[in-house]
Design an enzyme around this catalytic site. Structure first.
Site, PDB file in Angstrom:
ATOM      1  N   ASN A  47       0.834  -1.198   0.000  1.00 36.88           N
ATOM      2  CA  ASN A  47       0.000   0.000   0.000  1.00 36.88           C
ATOM      3  C   ASN A  47       0.870   1.249   0.000  1.00 36.88           C
ATOM      4  O   ASN A  47       1.859   1.324   0.728  1.00 36.88           O
ATOM      5  CB  ASN A  47      -0.913   0.020   1.236  1.00 36.88           C
ATOM      6  CG  ASN A  47      -2.029  -0.999   1.143  1.00 36.88           C
ATOM      7  OD1 ASN A  47      -2.427  -1.397   0.058  1.00 36.88           O
ATOM      8  ND2 ASN A  47      -2.536  -1.429   2.288  1.00 36.88           N
ATOM      9  N   SER A  56       2.636   2.335  -2.512  1.00 33.30           N
ATOM     10  CA  SER A  56       3.832   2.218  -3.354  1.00 33.30           C
ATOM     11  C   SER A  56       3.719   2.995  -4.657  1.00 33.30           C
ATOM     12  O   SER A  56       4.720   3.220  -5.332  1.00 33.30           O
ATOM     13  CB  SER A  56       4.121   0.745  -3.657  1.00 33.30           C
ATOM     14  OG  SER A  56       3.036   0.151  -4.340  1.00 33.30           O
ATOM     15  N   GLU A 101      -7.229  -2.878  -8.740  1.00 35.90           N
ATOM     16  CA  GLU A 101      -7.676  -3.669  -7.579  1.00 35.90           C
ATOM     17  C   GLU A 101      -9.117  -4.134  -7.775  1.00 35.90           C
ATOM     18  O   GLU A 101      -9.910  -4.173  -6.828  1.00 35.90           O
ATOM     19  CB  GLU A 101      -7.558  -2.837  -6.293  1.00 35.90           C
ATOM     20  CG  GLU A 101      -6.160  -2.333  -5.986  1.00 35.90           C
ATOM     21  CD  GLU A 101      -5.273  -3.396  -5.370  1.00 35.90           C
ATOM     22  OE1 GLU A 101      -5.723  -4.549  -5.271  1.00 35.90           O
ATOM     23  OE2 GLU A 101      -4.138  -3.073  -5.000  1.00 35.90           O
TER      24      GLU A 101
END
EC number: 7.-.-.-
Length: 277
Positions: free
Chosen positions: A42, A44, A166
């Site tokens: 998370n 990144s 996602e």
């Protein structure tokens, strides 16, 4: 080879006054027809990269080229037609009262003739196995069904690139597998290019290539078979190890003669069935 997406030295921060960059010199390219996944912890920079490619942020340093044309404020709306983006929460994408209305919405905005829209709606819903639900209210669908409709709305627009941001993270394992199967099928049917932003390493394992991001930079690029071959490399990057990699390690410890290269779950099941059969 035909590069459909080129990203060169992307630098981006959400606040101009901030000393912290969300992206620090991100560069990569994707060949037409490839499936490339971006993984990382998370924060990144995975989703930020995807949204810059889709033209959702105007101010950034660097170059984004879609099918050879540089993305600018002047051509963003035309180039965005070549990209379809499926987000994490399908509820945030629904605007129509029925499934068919929702799939048609994007085409209405592009001024596509009504007869062509009707044809594309049915084709897209058939491709994701949701044609029988076209008069249903989206709110009455399951999570997996909603995400299928979101995918149908994208493929009805005939993009060349699909970005999955996602897009399976809120689904249960069964729903996740169904969506990935559907997307693989439509990728082959419509000759699409896929960029997948994901935390699911088993999902990433089906990619042609994986980019690993950390602190706004791409720190590794490799085929899944290379990246997942050793659990130590994954731990060093700060990521989990795919289930099949851990299982293969345990089986080797218990005397099974298995190859050192990474195998997906399906490949491992097939290999074990041959050995034990």
């Amino acid at each position: 080879m035909n590069k459909i997406l080129e990203v060169e030295n992307l630098v981006f921060k959400y606040e101009k006054e901030s000393d912290v960059n969300q992206l620090n010199g991100v560069s990569f390219s994707i060949t037409k027809g490839e499936w490339v996944s971006i993984i990382g912890q998370n924060g990144s920079g995975k989703s930020t990269t995807a949204r810059l490619i889709d033209g959702l942020f105007e101010e950034f340093e660097g170059i984004v080229k879609i099918d050879g044309e540089r993305l600018t404020a002047e051509n963003v709306w035309n180039l965005r037609r070549k990209i379809g983006m499926v987000f994490q929460n399908p509820d945030n994408q629904f605007v129509g009262a029925t499934v068919e209305d929702d799939v048609a919405f994007g085409m209405e905005n592009q001024g596509i003739p009504r007869e062509e829209m009707i044809k594309r709606v049915d084709e897209a819903l058939l491709a994701v196995n949701m044609l029988d639900f076209k008069t249903r209210e989206p709110a009455r669908l399951s999570g997996g069904q909603k995400q299928r409709v979101a995918v149908a709305g994208i493929i009805a627009l005939r993009p060349e690139i699909i970005i999955l941001d996602e897009s399976t993270s809120m689904l249960d394992p069964t729903g996740r597998s169904e969506i990935m199967r559907v997307i693989h099928e439509i990728k082959d049917k419509y000759h699409l290019t896929v960029l997948s932003i994901t935390h699911d390493l088993d999902e990433a394992a089906s990619s042609d290539r994986i980019l690993v991001m950390r602190a706004g930079e791409i720190i590794k690029e490799a085929a899944p078979s290379e990246l997942f071959a050793t659990s130590e490399d994954m731990v060093e990057i700060g990521l989990d190890v795919p289930f099949s990699s851990n299982l293969m390690k345990d089986l080797r410890t218990n005397g099974f003669d298995l190859p050192e290269k990474y195998l997906s779950e399906d490949e491992l099941v097939e290999l074990l069935a041959d050995k034990l059969g």
